[in-house]
Structure formats: C-alpha cells, structure tokens
Design a protein around this motif. Structure first.
Motif, PDB file in Angstrom:
ATOM      1  N   ARG A   1       0.841  -1.218  -0.190  1.00  0.00           N
ATOM      2  CA  ARG A   1      -0.049  -0.016   0.019  1.00  0.00           C
ATOM      3  C   ARG A   1       0.957   1.215   0.085  1.00  0.00           C
ATOM      4  O   ARG A   1       1.736   1.413   0.962  1.00  0.00           O
TER       5      ARG A   1
ATOM      6  N   TYR B   1      -8.273  -7.483   2.850  1.00  0.00           N
ATOM      7  CA  TYR B   1      -8.008  -6.590   1.553  1.00  0.00           C
ATOM      8  C   TYR B   1      -8.866  -5.439   1.500  1.00  0.00           C
ATOM      9  O   TYR B   1      -8.539  -4.709   0.316  1.00  0.00           O
TER      10      TYR B   1
ATOM     11  N   SER C   1      -7.592  -2.664   5.911  1.00  0.00           N
ATOM     12  CA  SER C   1      -6.387  -2.403   5.525  1.00  0.00           C
ATOM     13  C   SER C   1      -5.928  -1.086   6.545  1.00  0.00           C
ATOM     14  O   SER C   1      -4.923  -1.041   7.328  1.00  0.00           O
TER      15      SER C   1
ATOM     16  N   SER D   1      -5.379  -2.703  10.059  1.00  0.00           N
ATOM     17  CA  SER D   1      -4.063  -3.562  10.180  1.00  0.00           C
ATOM     18  C   SER D   1      -2.862  -2.751   9.873  1.00  0.00           C
ATOM     19  O   SER D   1      -1.713  -3.236   9.832  1.00  0.00           O
ATOM     20  N   ASN D   2      -3.182  -1.588   9.444  1.00  0.00           N
ATOM     21  CA  ASN D   2      -1.829  -0.571   9.428  1.00  0.00           C
ATOM     22  C   ASN D   2      -1.985   0.475  10.233  1.00  0.00           C
ATOM     23  O   ASN D   2      -0.732   1.017  10.393  1.00  0.00           O
TER      24      ASN D   2
ATOM     25  N   LYS E   1       3.032  -4.988   7.522  1.00  0.00           N
ATOM     26  CA  LYS E   1       3.489  -6.131   6.895  1.00  0.00           C
ATOM     27  C   LYS E   1       4.055  -7.517   7.754  1.00  0.00           C
ATOM     28  O   LYS E   1       3.705  -8.502   7.083  1.00  0.00           O
TER      29      LYS E   1
ATOM     30  N   CYS F   1      -1.554  -8.689   7.878  1.00  0.00           N
ATOM     31  CA  CYS F   1      -1.807  -7.485   7.347  1.00  0.00           C
ATOM     32  C   CYS F   1      -1.608  -8.120   6.000  1.00  0.00           C
ATOM     33  O   CYS F   1      -0.521  -8.769   5.374  1.00  0.00           O
TER      34      CYS F   1
ATOM     35  N   TRP G   1      -3.242  -6.077   3.047  1.00  0.00           N
ATOM     36  CA  TRP G   1      -3.066  -4.805   2.085  1.00  0.00           C
ATOM     37  C   TRP G   1      -2.005  -4.117   2.923  1.00  0.00           C
ATOM     38  O   TRP G   1      -2.526  -3.230   3.864  1.00  0.00           O
ATOM     39  N   ALA G   2      -0.816  -3.918   2.762  1.00  0.00           N
ATOM     40  CA  ALA G   2       0.046  -3.642   3.967  1.00  0.00           C
ATOM     41  C   ALA G   2       0.851  -2.534   3.640  1.00  0.00           C
ATOM     42  O   ALA G   2       1.554  -2.313   2.559  1.00  0.00           O
ATOM     43  N   CYS G   3       0.828  -1.667   4.570  1.00  0.00           N
ATOM     44  CA  CYS G   3       2.043  -0.382   4.518  1.00  0.00           C
ATOM     45  C   CYS G   3       3.337  -0.833   5.308  1.00  0.00           C
ATOM     46  O   CYS G   3       3.447  -1.774   5.728  1.00  0.00           O
TER      47      CYS G   3
END
Length: 561
Positions: free
Chosen positions: A190, A393, A398, A401-402, A447, A451, A453-455
């Motif tokens: 992401r 996702y 996202s 989870s980020n 990430k 996670c 869709w990860a930053c």
C-alpha cells in the motif's frame, strides 16, 4: 516434490516434531498461548482492555462486516521479528475481532527458527489455519501435496470482491499459479516507496579520514581495508542470517545473482539464471574471499544474526553492511547516543559499479512484496475464513491492520485518509530500534504482522514526520535512493505445471544441499576460486541447465498468453 521425497520428509519431520513444534496447532486447531522470540509467553488477554475493542464479539455496533454470527477463532503462524516483536491481542487484533467477529490466535515463531519449524509443520501436515509463506518456493514444494486449500474457486467478484479487485489490477499475480491453481494469497503493498538491499557505510568515518566516497566495489573494498588499518580491532563489514543472506543481498550487485535459492531473473540478460552455476559467480566469491582475507568481512559471516549485526554496527565495532538499507537510519539514532559517537552517520551509497562495468540492484517490490499466506485445507470454518481474508484486503481492514484503532491511534482527515494521532505517536519518539517499529509492535500492524494490504514506508514516514524524528539524513537517504537508476523492480517468477514444479524441487534440493557445503570453503580461502569450475560442472550434472530451461520456458509461456 516426489511422493518418495514427501514420505522421507514426513518420517524425519515426525521424529523432530515433538521436540521442535512447541505447541503449534494442527489441522486448524488452536492453542491459548504462544512463545515470542524472547522466550516469554504471550497469553490470551481480555479483549476489552484496549480502547475501541469488544469481548467475544458482544457489542451493539455495526455488524455489517462480521463474517460469522458466532465468534470464531483463527490460528495464524507468523515469523517474529527482532525489530518488531509480535504479540497476541494487540490493539489492531482486538479491533479486527470487533469488526469481523474473528479472534486471532497468532502462533509466534522466532525468526531464526521459522524456516525449520515451517518445514516441519508443512512436512507433517500439522499446521495452523493460516500460515505465513515467505516466498514461492514453498508453494512449488507443497502446492499440490493436498495440504493447502485451492483458492481459484473463490476468486470472483461475488465471493471475494476486495481481493478480486487486486486480482484484476495486477495480472502478474497469475504467475503465482501452480499448474493453473492458486495456493496462497499474496500480500499487496500500500503506497510503498522503493528502497531495497543496498551498501550502507559510516559516512562520518569516510569524511574524517579523507576517504573518497566509493564509486566502484573495488574502491569500496579499498575504503573498508583502510578503515581496518586505522581501527585494527574492528570488523568493518558485518551482516545477518549467515552465508545465505550474504549471497542473497550482494550477488546481483556484484554481477551474478542468487534470489532466494540460487535461481534469479537477470535483467541484463533478460532470462532466468542459476547464479552459483554461472561464470560471473566466481567474481562474487573472489570479492568475498578478498574481503575475508583482508579482515574486512566478519569472520563470523556464516553464523551472524540480526541481533549480532545490530550490536556490532551500533557499538562502533562495524562500519558497513549490505542489506536492507533503511536499517541505517535506526542505527544512526542508536549509535549517536553513545559518548564519542554523536557525529556518527550511517548512509546508503549509490550502487557502486561492479567488475563487469555494471551498476545494478533489485529494489523491494512496491506492489507485490512476495509475502504469502496459505490456508490449511483441513481448517474449520473455511467459508468464514475466506470472507475474513477478503475483508483484510478491504479499505477498512487495511486501515485497521496498518493504523490500529480509530480514535485511539489514528483518525481520518478531511479527505478520508487515516492519520496517526500525535499524542499516541509521541509516546514512542525515543523508542528502540525506532519509533515506527515500536508503534508497529505496540499496535500489531503493517506487513510483518497479520496484514494483507500492507503499509511499510507510508506509515513510517507519517510517524517520523509527526514526532520530529524525520531528519536531513532521511531526506538525503531517500534522495539517493530515488535518484539511483541502478535499482529495478523484482521479477515475479512464472507459474509452473505440476510436473515442472516437481522437477524444480528435485533439482534444487539436491543442488543446494551440495552447494551449502561449498560456499564457505571458497569465501574463507580454503579452496582456490578457479576450482569453482568443478562445482559448476557438478551442478550441470545434477540438472541445473534443465532447471534454467524450465524457468525460461515457463516465463515465455506466461508472456505468450
């Protein structure tokens, strides 16, 4: 892998399982505690202790994203990280429970033993509902062994609308197919900025001793040799994770390549090559050997760990590493706290020219970072888990989870974009190894945690610009990275037929078992580099040219579609 190979592996793994498995749930089962890399136990805690959470899914808020009317527990095996220690019931995990009615049970495995434990639990088909897969090699090895759930049946707009958008957006994901089937969900990056493996050196020492910034790898070795002469008790060049990581991080820059297991895509040759069986690989070994002989390369290079690398660099004993170049900013912050090191600065070098006149390096992927999660074919509640994975996702999944918990660690700005709350971030301003890693660990985000869709860099930049830790050194670092044309994006390996995958595995297991006994002899000067021709010949006898042909034929097949 052949059936014979699987049976042999299963026999060995069964003997080792009791001693090593350490309570990992089997066939979708769960346990109530996990062991962290520090040896402490992470026990399940009351989910209501963190702001914004609910216990056992009991809340009166919007349940539109729940995947089950009854709370379900999903076990996930993850690799721990010294930089970002994992924990159960982190705030983001609790918020995920609140939003989906899915309780996470993270099985935390120390990074140094993750590969061994992963191989054991996969080889004995005794693993968690979801398992982290570091690269495509395990997909090739185990994809058609019946232990992973086949996933293409779920990839449609109705069943997985969020993942399906990425599947459409990134057609290169089809390279992850094995004989037309997908066996693991890929992590999607992401808003990622591209850095990667790079040479990082104590810039202050170069300036102090009037040593010119190296433009070539030969000049780099000369510079490190001079520093060794000035500081005879030093270990100028250190690393982590042993010989394999040394090869993985350095070979491509030095004119050959290694990838994860020897096979890599050469952007100059525009084909797949098994690096250790190439003529250019001798130049790589020669470089390492000369660095070792000069006392520049860490004499413990074969057994180094992340912890020993950080210790040597942050104590002033080592001056250089070639790995994740972003680590250097954290090392600078740490070492500057030592008396006499207030002016110490680790900075990435523009990629030096190698002995073949090339300047080349592989950046980290900015779209598909090569991390995967496989679903246990024997897991319970598969329908709900698939819905849960799809939610991960989604924008909501996202963001949580980020960024963690809305109102606790982040809030939305006028454009609807998540922004960290300054009061929360400032608690970690002086944390080690960095403010952002401490926040990632505290919240259970990005990430390295659960996670999809990860930053990584997006959240890193926001945190440091918010707490004041963003520095001129960081600006200089990203200026160097962004202006260096040597970096290329990594190539996603092609998909294979089941026959190709089995043959690949058979060749790689035998060849790499043989090679692992050879590398250190040449690096340490026990065997002359010219004798590597005999090793190349042995690789050829073991089918390495066939392996290269399989990869290149598969790539051509994908490109022709």
């Amino acid at each position: 892998m052949t059936r014979k190979g699987l049976r042999a592996m299963a026999t060995v793994m069964a003997v080792m399982l009791a001693a090593v498995l350490g309570g990992c749930a089997g066939n979708g089962g769960n346990t109530n505690s996990t062991t962290s890399s520090t040896g402490t136990t992470n026990s399940t805690t009351n989910a209501a202790t963190t702001p914004g959470t609910a216990q056992n899914g009991e809340n009166e808020e919007d349940k539109s994203s729940w995947v089950s009317d009854k709370p379900i527990e999903v076990s996930i095996m993850l690799s721990d990280s010294p930089s970002q220690p994992l924990k159960n019931d982190a705030p983001s995990h609790q918020e995920i429970f609140k939003k989906t009615n899915v309780k996470l049970n993270i099985q935390i495995v120390p990074a140094g033993s993750y590969t061994d434990k992963k191989n054991i639990v996969l080889g004995t088909n005794n693993f968690t509902d979801i398992i982290y897969i570091p690269n495509t090699s395990d997909i090739v090895t185990y994809g058609e062994a019946g232990i992973f759930e086949p996933l293409t049946q779920y990839i449609n707009e109705e069943t997985m609308p969020n993942f399906y958008k990425f599947w459409q957006q990134y057609p290169e994901m089809k390279k992850y197919l094995l004989n037309g089937e997908l066996y693991a969900f890929p992590v999607v990056a992401r808003n990622e900025s591209a850095n990667g493996f790079g040479p990082v050196i104590r810039k202050d020492l170069l300036e102090k001793h009037n040593i010119a910034t190296p433009q070539t790898f030969e000049e780099l070795l000369d510079a490190l040799t001079k520093l060794k002469e000035i500081y005879p008790d030093s270990i100028p060049w250190t690393g982590r994770k042993g010989t394999n990581q040394l090869l993985k991080t350095s070979c491509y820059m030095l004119g050959s390549g290694y990838g994860d297991n020897g096979i890599y895509y050469d952007h100059d040759l525009k084909q797949y090559v098994f690096g250790p069986a190439s003529e250019n690989f001798k130049a790589v070994l020669d470089y390492f050997s000369r660095a070792y002989k000069a006392g520049v390369l860490d004499p413990e290079f074969a057994t180094t760990t992340s912890e020993t690398m950080e210790s040597k660099l942050c104590s002033g004993r080592s001056f250089f590493y070639l790995d994740n170049s972003g680590f250097g900013q954290n090392y600078t912050k740490t070492i500057q706290k030592l008396e006499g090191y207030e002016d110490a600065v680790f900075q990435v070098l523009p990629i030096p020219e190698n002995s073949f006149g090339q300047r080349r390096a592989t950046a980290y992927a900015t779209e598909l970072p090569g991390r995967f999660y496989a679903l246990n074919a024997s897991a319970k509640n598969k329908e709900e888990i698939i819905k849960f994975i799809d939610w991960m996702y989604s924008p909501e999944g996202s963001d949580i989870s980020n960024y963690g918990v809305e109102g606790y660690s982040f809030e939305y700005d006028e454009n609807g974009e998540p922004q960290f709350i300054k009061e929360y971030v400032m608690q970690f301003k002086d944390a080690q190894p960095s403010d952002y890693y401490a926040i990632y660990a505290d919240l259970g985000i990005t990430k390295l945690d659960w996670c999809l869709w990860a930053c990584n860099t997006e959240t890193w930049f926001k945190i440091q610009k918010l707490d004041g830790n963003w520095t001129e050194i960081a600006d200089e670092y990203w200026d160097i990275i962004n202006s260096d044309e040597a970096y290329v994006q990594p190539m996603i390996m092609p998909s294979f037929t089941s026959e190709e995958a089995e043959r690949i595995q058979d060749i790689l297991v035998d060849v790499n078992t043989m090679l692992e006994q050879e590398y250190n002899k040449y690096i340490m000067g026990e065997v002359a580099i010219d004798n590597w021709d005999n090793v190349i010949a042995k690789c050829e006898q073991m089918g390495i040219r066939e392996l290269e042909q399989i990869y290149n034929d598969a790539e051509a097949r994908v490109n022709a579609q």
